[in-house]
Design a protein around this motif. Structure first.
Motif, PDB file in Angstrom:
ATOM      1  N   ILE A  63       0.846  -1.205   0.000  1.00  0.00           N
ATOM      2  CA  ILE A  63       0.000   0.000   0.000  1.00  0.00           C
ATOM      3  C   ILE A  63       0.876   1.248   0.000  1.00  0.00           C
ATOM      4  O   ILE A  63       0.650   2.181  -0.777  1.00  0.00           O
ATOM      5  CB  ILE A  63      -0.955  -0.012   1.213  1.00  0.00           C
ATOM      6  CG1 ILE A  63      -2.007  -1.109   1.044  1.00  0.00           C
ATOM      7  CG2 ILE A  63      -1.607   1.360   1.409  1.00  0.00           C
ATOM      8  CD1 ILE A  63      -2.790  -1.425   2.304  1.00  0.00           C
ATOM      9  N   THR A  64       1.887   1.253   0.847  1.00  0.00           N
ATOM     10  CA  THR A  64       2.798   2.396   0.919  1.00  0.00           C
ATOM     11  C   THR A  64       3.516   2.609  -0.408  1.00  0.00           C
ATOM     12  O   THR A  64       3.632   3.750  -0.888  1.00  0.00           O
ATOM     13  CB  THR A  64       3.824   2.195   2.052  1.00  0.00           C
ATOM     14  OG1 THR A  64       3.109   2.065   3.288  1.00  0.00           O
ATOM     15  CG2 THR A  64       4.806   3.346   2.133  1.00  0.00           C
ATOM     16  N   LEU A  65       3.977   1.531  -1.019  1.00  0.00           N
ATOM     17  CA  LEU A  65       4.676   1.652  -2.297  1.00  0.00           C
ATOM     18  C   LEU A  65       3.767   2.208  -3.391  1.00  0.00           C
ATOM     19  O   LEU A  65       4.203   3.030  -4.203  1.00  0.00           O
ATOM     20  CB  LEU A  65       5.249   0.294  -2.714  1.00  0.00           C
ATOM     21  CG  LEU A  65       6.414  -0.200  -1.846  1.00  0.00           C
ATOM     22  CD1 LEU A  65       6.706  -1.666  -2.135  1.00  0.00           C
ATOM     23  CD2 LEU A  65       7.650   0.656  -2.070  1.00  0.00           C
ATOM     24  N   GLY A 122     -11.119  -8.417   7.085  1.00  0.00           N
ATOM     25  CA  GLY A 122     -10.273  -8.507   8.265  1.00  0.00           C
ATOM     26  C   GLY A 122      -9.715  -7.205   8.783  1.00  0.00           C
ATOM     27  O   GLY A 122      -8.912  -7.207   9.714  1.00  0.00           O
ATOM     28  N   ASN A 123     -10.113  -6.077   8.197  1.00  0.00           N
ATOM     29  CA  ASN A 123      -9.545  -4.798   8.618  1.00  0.00           C
ATOM     30  C   ASN A 123     -10.622  -3.790   8.957  1.00  0.00           C
ATOM     31  O   ASN A 123     -11.531  -3.543   8.152  1.00  0.00           O
ATOM     32  CB  ASN A 123      -8.626  -4.251   7.524  1.00  0.00           C
ATOM     33  CG  ASN A 123      -7.360  -5.043   7.451  1.00  0.00           C
ATOM     34  OD1 ASN A 123      -6.444  -4.795   8.209  1.00  0.00           O
ATOM     35  ND2 ASN A 123      -7.316  -6.025   6.578  1.00  0.00           N
ATOM     36  N   PHE A 124     -10.480  -3.213  10.138  1.00  0.00           N
ATOM     37  CA  PHE A 124     -11.440  -2.235  10.639  1.00  0.00           C
ATOM     38  C   PHE A 124     -10.670  -1.055  11.210  1.00  0.00           C
ATOM     39  O   PHE A 124      -9.674  -1.240  11.906  1.00  0.00           O
ATOM     40  CB  PHE A 124     -12.312  -2.862  11.728  1.00  0.00           C
ATOM     41  CG  PHE A 124     -13.038  -4.081  11.271  1.00  0.00           C
ATOM     42  CD1 PHE A 124     -14.265  -3.976  10.641  1.00  0.00           C
ATOM     43  CD2 PHE A 124     -12.481  -5.345  11.436  1.00  0.00           C
ATOM     44  CE1 PHE A 124     -14.931  -5.103  10.193  1.00  0.00           C
ATOM     45  CE2 PHE A 124     -13.138  -6.481  10.995  1.00  0.00           C
ATOM     46  CZ  PHE A 124     -14.370  -6.359  10.377  1.00  0.00           C
ATOM     47  N   ILE A 140     -10.687   4.576   5.333  1.00  0.00           N
ATOM     48  CA  ILE A 140      -9.351   3.998   5.141  1.00  0.00           C
ATOM     49  C   ILE A 140      -9.398   2.722   4.320  1.00  0.00           C
ATOM     50  O   ILE A 140      -8.602   2.543   3.389  1.00  0.00           O
ATOM     51  CB  ILE A 140      -8.661   3.764   6.503  1.00  0.00           C
ATOM     52  CG1 ILE A 140      -8.344   5.106   7.153  1.00  0.00           C
ATOM     53  CG2 ILE A 140      -7.388   2.935   6.330  1.00  0.00           C
ATOM     54  CD1 ILE A 140      -7.811   5.006   8.567  1.00  0.00           C
ATOM     55  N   VAL A 141     -10.304   1.811   4.635  1.00  0.00           N
ATOM     56  CA  VAL A 141     -10.333   0.510   3.942  1.00  0.00           C
ATOM     57  C   VAL A 141     -10.564   0.667   2.439  1.00  0.00           C
ATOM     58  O   VAL A 141      -9.835   0.059   1.646  1.00  0.00           O
ATOM     59  CB  VAL A 141     -11.335  -0.465   4.586  1.00  0.00           C
ATOM     60  CG1 VAL A 141     -11.501  -1.720   3.751  1.00  0.00           C
ATOM     61  CG2 VAL A 141     -10.868  -0.845   5.988  1.00  0.00           C
ATOM     62  N   LEU A 176      -8.011  -0.761  -0.349  1.00  0.00           N
ATOM     63  CA  LEU A 176      -8.449  -1.703  -1.375  1.00  0.00           C
ATOM     64  C   LEU A 176      -8.116  -1.203  -2.776  1.00  0.00           C
ATOM     65  O   LEU A 176      -7.684  -1.973  -3.629  1.00  0.00           O
ATOM     66  CB  LEU A 176      -9.950  -1.986  -1.244  1.00  0.00           C
ATOM     67  CG  LEU A 176     -10.355  -2.754   0.006  1.00  0.00           C
ATOM     68  CD1 LEU A 176     -11.869  -2.753   0.147  1.00  0.00           C
ATOM     69  CD2 LEU A 176      -9.803  -4.161  -0.011  1.00  0.00           C
ATOM     70  N   ALA A 177      -8.308   0.082  -3.014  1.00  0.00           N
ATOM     71  CA  ALA A 177      -7.962   0.651  -4.324  1.00  0.00           C
ATOM     72  C   ALA A 177      -6.462   0.534  -4.591  1.00  0.00           C
ATOM     73  O   ALA A 177      -6.045   0.183  -5.690  1.00  0.00           O
ATOM     74  CB  ALA A 177      -8.410   2.108  -4.389  1.00  0.00           C
TER      75      ALA A 177
END
Length: 68
Positions: free
Chosen positions: A12-14, A45-47, A53-54, A58-59
């Motif tokens: 995600i960071t990259l 699995g992410n909240f 944020i999610v 995902l994008a």
């Protein structure tokens, strides 16, 4: 070796840094470690306190090649 969750965060960071080749390579490593990880499993699995944020994650992951 990074655990899969950290590899996904790294991907995600990259993406956000515009380093798409590296992000795709991280996603490939994640898939090698955890073949069942997908956008669907990441979503489930992410909240976060901030619900925006999610979808952004995902994008980013979709752009890096993580399948649905």
């Amino acid at each position: 070796m990074l655990p899969p969750y950290q590899r996904v965060q790294h991907a995600i960071t990259l993406v956000r840094l515009g380093r798409m080749d590296e992000a795709r390579a991280e996603v490939a490593k994640v898939r090698a470690q955890e073949p069942g990880i997908t956008l669907t499993t990441w979503r489930a699995g992410n909240f976060y306190a901030d619900p925006a944020i999610v979808p952004r994650e995902l994008a980013d992951l979709a752009a890096a090649g993580l399948p649905e």
